[in-house]
Design a protein around this motif. Sequence first.
Motif, PDB file in Angstrom:
ATOM      1  N   GLN A 111      47.109   2.128  44.851  1.00 45.48           N
ATOM      2  CA  GLN A 111      48.409   1.751  44.312  1.00 45.48           C
ATOM      3  C   GLN A 111      49.167   2.967  43.822  1.00 45.48           C
ATOM      4  O   GLN A 111      50.384   3.109  44.064  1.00 45.48           O
ATOM      5  CB  GLN A 111      48.193   0.747  43.177  1.00 45.48           C
ATOM      6  N   GLN A 112      48.419   3.855  43.127  1.00 49.72           N
ATOM      7  CA  GLN A 112      49.071   5.071  42.628  1.00 49.72           C
ATOM      8  C   GLN A 112      49.577   5.937  43.783  1.00 49.72           C
ATOM      9  O   GLN A 112      50.685   6.496  43.731  1.00 49.72           O
ATOM     10  CB  GLN A 112      48.082   5.851  41.760  1.00 49.72           C
ATOM     11  N   LYS A 113      48.736   6.069  44.808  1.00 47.04           N
ATOM     12  CA  LYS A 113      49.178   6.855  45.967  1.00 47.04           C
ATOM     13  C   LYS A 113      50.410   6.229  46.640  1.00 47.04           C
ATOM     14  O   LYS A 113      51.314   6.919  47.119  1.00 47.04           O
ATOM     15  CB  LYS A 113      48.042   6.978  46.969  1.00 47.04           C
ATOM     16  N   SER A 114      50.476   4.900  46.659  1.00 47.46           N
ATOM     17  CA  SER A 114      51.618   4.211  47.260  1.00 47.46           C
ATOM     18  C   SER A 114      52.890   4.483  46.463  1.00 47.46           C
ATOM     19  O   SER A 114      53.964   4.777  47.035  1.00 47.46           O
ATOM     20  CB  SER A 114      51.335   2.708  47.319  1.00 47.46           C
ATOM     21  N   ILE A 115      52.786   4.400  45.111  1.00 47.22           N
ATOM     22  CA  ILE A 115      53.966   4.676  44.265  1.00 47.22           C
ATOM     23  C   ILE A 115      54.403   6.126  44.432  1.00 47.22           C
ATOM     24  O   ILE A 115      55.591   6.439  44.555  1.00 47.22           O
ATOM     25  CB  ILE A 115      53.644   4.361  42.808  1.00 47.22           C
ATOM     26  N   LEU A 116      53.401   7.014  44.436  1.00 41.10           N
ATOM     27  CA  LEU A 116      53.711   8.439  44.585  1.00 41.10           C
ATOM     28  C   LEU A 116      54.339   8.717  45.933  1.00 41.10           C
ATOM     29  O   LEU A 116      55.291   9.532  46.055  1.00 41.10           O
ATOM     30  CB  LEU A 116      52.425   9.260  44.398  1.00 41.10           C
ATOM     31  N   ALA A 117      53.857   8.019  46.935  1.00 40.39           N
ATOM     32  CA  ALA A 117      54.446   8.198  48.269  1.00 40.39           C
ATOM     33  C   ALA A 117      55.902   7.719  48.278  1.00 40.39           C
ATOM     34  O   ALA A 117      56.787   8.359  48.909  1.00 40.39           O
ATOM     35  CB  ALA A 117      53.635   7.438  49.299  1.00 40.39           C
ATOM     36  N   GLN A 118      56.174   6.603  47.592  1.00 39.71           N
ATOM     37  CA  GLN A 118      57.562   6.132  47.521  1.00 39.71           C
ATOM     38  C   GLN A 118      58.442   7.143  46.817  1.00 39.71           C
ATOM     39  O   GLN A 118      59.572   7.407  47.238  1.00 39.71           O
ATOM     40  CB  GLN A 118      57.582   4.774  46.792  1.00 39.71           C
ATOM     41  N   GLN A 119      57.897   7.709  45.728  1.00 43.64           N
ATOM     42  CA  GLN A 119      58.685   8.713  45.010  1.00 43.64           C
ATOM     43  C   GLN A 119      58.941   9.947  45.882  1.00 43.64           C
ATOM     44  O   GLN A 119      60.034  10.517  45.876  1.00 43.64           O
ATOM     45  CB  GLN A 119      57.974   9.110  43.722  1.00 43.64           C
ATOM     46  N   ARG A 121      59.047  10.013  49.119  1.00 43.18           N
ATOM     47  CA  ARG A 121      60.030   9.666  50.146  1.00 43.18           C
ATOM     48  C   ARG A 121      61.448   9.652  49.573  1.00 43.18           C
ATOM     49  O   ARG A 121      62.424  10.100  50.216  1.00 43.18           O
ATOM     50  CB  ARG A 121      59.672   8.295  50.732  1.00 43.18           C
ATOM     51  N   ALA A 122      61.586   9.155  48.353  1.00 45.69           N
ATOM     52  CA  ALA A 122      62.913   9.152  47.728  1.00 45.69           C
ATOM     53  C   ALA A 122      63.417  10.572  47.514  1.00 45.69           C
ATOM     54  O   ALA A 122      64.599  10.888  47.743  1.00 45.69           O
ATOM     55  CB  ALA A 122      62.864   8.389  46.401  1.00 45.69           C
ATOM     56  N   ALA A 123      62.491  11.436  47.046  1.00 42.53           N
ATOM     57  CA  ALA A 123      62.888  12.832  46.843  1.00 42.53           C
ATOM     58  C   ALA A 123      63.250  13.490  48.159  1.00 42.53           C
ATOM     59  O   ALA A 123      64.181  14.314  48.245  1.00 42.53           O
ATOM     60  CB  ALA A 123      61.748  13.596  46.156  1.00 42.53           C
ATOM     61  N   ARG A 146      74.008  10.309  32.442  1.00 48.00           N
ATOM     62  CA  ARG A 146      73.066   9.306  32.928  1.00 48.00           C
ATOM     63  C   ARG A 146      72.226   9.852  34.069  1.00 48.00           C
ATOM     64  O   ARG A 146      71.028   9.611  34.147  1.00 48.00           O
ATOM     65  CB  ARG A 146      73.839   8.051  33.387  1.00 48.00           C
ATOM     66  N   MET A 147      72.776  10.605  34.988  1.00 42.78           N
ATOM     67  CA  MET A 147      72.033  11.168  36.112  1.00 42.78           C
ATOM     68  C   MET A 147      71.020  12.179  35.619  1.00 42.78           C
ATOM     69  O   MET A 147      69.897  12.267  36.138  1.00 42.78           O
ATOM     70  CB  MET A 147      72.992  11.834  37.111  1.00 42.78           C
ATOM     71  N   SER A 148      71.352  12.918  34.624  1.00 39.43           N
ATOM     72  CA  SER A 148      70.409  13.926  34.096  1.00 39.43           C
ATOM     73  C   SER A 148      69.197  13.232  33.488  1.00 39.43           C
ATOM     74  O   SER A 148      68.046  13.632  33.706  1.00 39.43           O
ATOM     75  CB  SER A 148      71.122  14.784  33.051  1.00 39.43           C
ATOM     76  N   VAL A 149      69.472  12.152  32.706  1.00 43.56           N
ATOM     77  CA  VAL A 149      68.362  11.426  32.101  1.00 43.56           C
ATOM     78  C   VAL A 149      67.493  10.782  33.187  1.00 43.56           C
ATOM     79  O   VAL A 149      66.260  10.766  33.111  1.00 43.56           O
ATOM     80  CB  VAL A 149      68.908  10.352  31.124  1.00 43.56           C
ATOM     81  N   PHE A 150      68.145  10.263  34.228  1.00 42.93           N
ATOM     82  CA  PHE A 150      67.397   9.632  35.310  1.00 42.93           C
ATOM     83  C   PHE A 150      66.473  10.614  36.005  1.00 42.93           C
ATOM     84  O   PHE A 150      65.290  10.325  36.244  1.00 42.93           O
ATOM     85  CB  PHE A 150      68.392   9.022  36.324  1.00 42.93           C
ATOM     86  N   LEU A 154      62.472  10.504  36.047  1.00 42.10           N
ATOM     87  CA  LEU A 154      61.782  10.460  37.345  1.00 42.10           C
ATOM     88  C   LEU A 154      60.769  11.588  37.466  1.00 42.10           C
ATOM     89  O   LEU A 154      59.646  11.388  37.959  1.00 42.10           O
ATOM     90  CB  LEU A 154      62.819  10.534  38.479  1.00 42.10           C
ATOM     91  N   ALA A 155      61.082  12.722  36.962  1.00 38.57           N
ATOM     92  CA  ALA A 155      60.163  13.868  37.056  1.00 38.57           C
ATOM     93  C   ALA A 155      58.912  13.625  36.183  1.00 38.57           C
ATOM     94  O   ALA A 155      57.784  13.909  36.575  1.00 38.57           O
ATOM     95  CB  ALA A 155      60.870  15.155  36.636  1.00 38.57           C
ATOM     96  N   ARG A 156      59.195  13.095  34.935  1.00 40.93           N
ATOM     97  CA  ARG A 156      58.060  12.845  34.057  1.00 40.93           C
ATOM     98  C   ARG A 156      57.139  11.768  34.643  1.00 40.93           C
ATOM     99  O   ARG A 156      55.922  11.879  34.606  1.00 40.93           O
ATOM    100  CB  ARG A 156      58.573  12.412  32.671  1.00 40.93           C
ATOM    101  N   ALA A 157      57.745  10.721  35.203  1.00 41.11           N
ATOM    102  CA  ALA A 157      56.933   9.652  35.797  1.00 41.11           C
ATOM    103  C   ALA A 157      56.119  10.167  36.976  1.00 41.11           C
ATOM    104  O   ALA A 157      54.943   9.807  37.172  1.00 41.11           O
ATOM    105  CB  ALA A 157      57.832   8.482  36.227  1.00 41.11           C
ATOM    106  N   ARG A 158      56.767  11.029  37.742  1.00 41.05           N
ATOM    107  CA  ARG A 158      56.043  11.587  38.890  1.00 41.05           C
ATOM    108  C   ARG A 158      54.890  12.466  38.426  1.00 41.05           C
ATOM    109  O   ARG A 158      53.785  12.406  38.981  1.00 41.05           O
ATOM    110  CB  ARG A 158      57.033  12.398  39.738  1.00 41.05           C
ATOM    111  N   SER A 159      55.141  13.286  37.407  1.00 43.25           N
ATOM    112  CA  SER A 159      54.066  14.158  36.897  1.00 43.25           C
ATOM    113  C   SER A 159      52.921  13.325  36.317  1.00 43.25           C
ATOM    114  O   SER A 159      51.732  13.597  36.559  1.00 43.25           O
ATOM    115  CB  SER A 159      54.639  15.109  35.841  1.00 43.25           C
TER     116      SER A 159
END
Length: 466
Positions: A111-119, A121-123, A146-150, A154-159
């Motif tokens: 599941q983690q690999k799937s979420i990371l893969a989605q992230q 792909r988005a990047a 708002r974009m800066s916070v996003f 996103l970076a923290r979640a990815r890390s």
Amino acid sequence: MPLLSRPRVGALFALIILLPAGAGATTLQEKIQSSRQKLEHIHENLGQMQAHLAAGQKTQAQLRGEISAIDQRVVAAQEKLVGIQQQQHLAKSQIADLRAKISALRAELTQQKSILAQQLRAAYTLGGVTPLAVWLQTERPGELGRMSVFYESLARARSTLIIKTQDTAQQILKTKQEVQTHEARLAQLARQVGAQEHTLQQQRQHHAALESQLADRIAADKAKISELQANANILDGLVSRLVVQFRRQEEAARAEARRKAEAAAAARRAAAITARRQAIEQRRLAQGAQAELRARQEQKAERARQVQRAANAQKQPPTTVVRPPVIAAAPALPATPVVGHGHYPAPVNGPISARFGAPRVTGGLNWQGIIFQAVVGTPVHAIAPGMVLYAGPLRGYGQIVIVQIAHSLLAIYGHLGATNVHVGEQVSTGLQVGSVGSGGELGNDGLYFEMRNAGHPVNPLDYIHN
């Protein structure tokens, strides 16, 4: 050594049962001696059987001790086996738990690999767009915050996801190592279980072998006891038949003695009658002679008186008195000695190793006599005078001598190496009837001595002193 066949054993028993009966035998000695050769052959066969049975035989107590020790080892092995099986069950349960945990971690990692893969792909979709480029290109400055916070979130979640994914992979690796450790432990336990099962199987086989050996020993002991009982029955039958025949001979001897006594008494009575008749005749003749003599004397006296009156003083001759002969009384017949409870000497000098009524070592029938310890060849002496009823081999008793020492009292000398008397012989106190034989059934060298009153075994110590 092969055992005697059933027909042959039956024939031997029939031979012993018919021992006193002989086709042409007319006396007790001939009846008994007619089967001595066959009895010696029976004795040799039985002696070989007894020696074969006694060779290498362990006692039942030793076998039971060995079986008890093996049973204790089997119980200990079974308890240890149960403990190992419990450890094996626990190890299997732990391995199942670890494998379930690995499965859960692998699912979480997927599941983690799937979420990371989605992230990722988005990047990738955003390409080389940076927060600064977005800020410079935006037409609405209000969205910049708002974009800066996003992007920061996103970076923290990815890390965090990357770190968590690495931790999950490490947990999976650690869990795999634990599974391998438990599997190795499980394999070791399985080897221990196999070794314990192999040891237990060997012990059970040994236990079964010992139980079979014990069963064989018990069967052999039962057969030995049956043989001892049969030997005792044979001796009882022989003694009973010998006593009956002895009493018949004794009754015949008494009847013959009575006949002779009656004949002698009739002869004495006839002689007395004849003597009395002769005495009466002698008295009658004497009286006639005296009367004739007196008549002659009277005639002489009368002539003498006539011839010479002075001869009246002449003495008359004395009258002869004839007395009847004195008949001597017949001598009294000697009384038949009767032997009762008394203090006879012992047949041999030696300690008593088995007493009357004591149980045998092999069990079964108790001793019906006593055993004197003595070395082979020691002379065996008669304890009292009597007539030999039997001398020869007897099953289970070696060479044996039976002496009738009173009307209903028998002395039996058994397990002799040799006999010195024969059937019908009159023995006196102290006469050697045989010599001590080898151990045989007694276990040690010695003399088996038994006494019977009216055919029943009695305590020899009531009759002898030692």
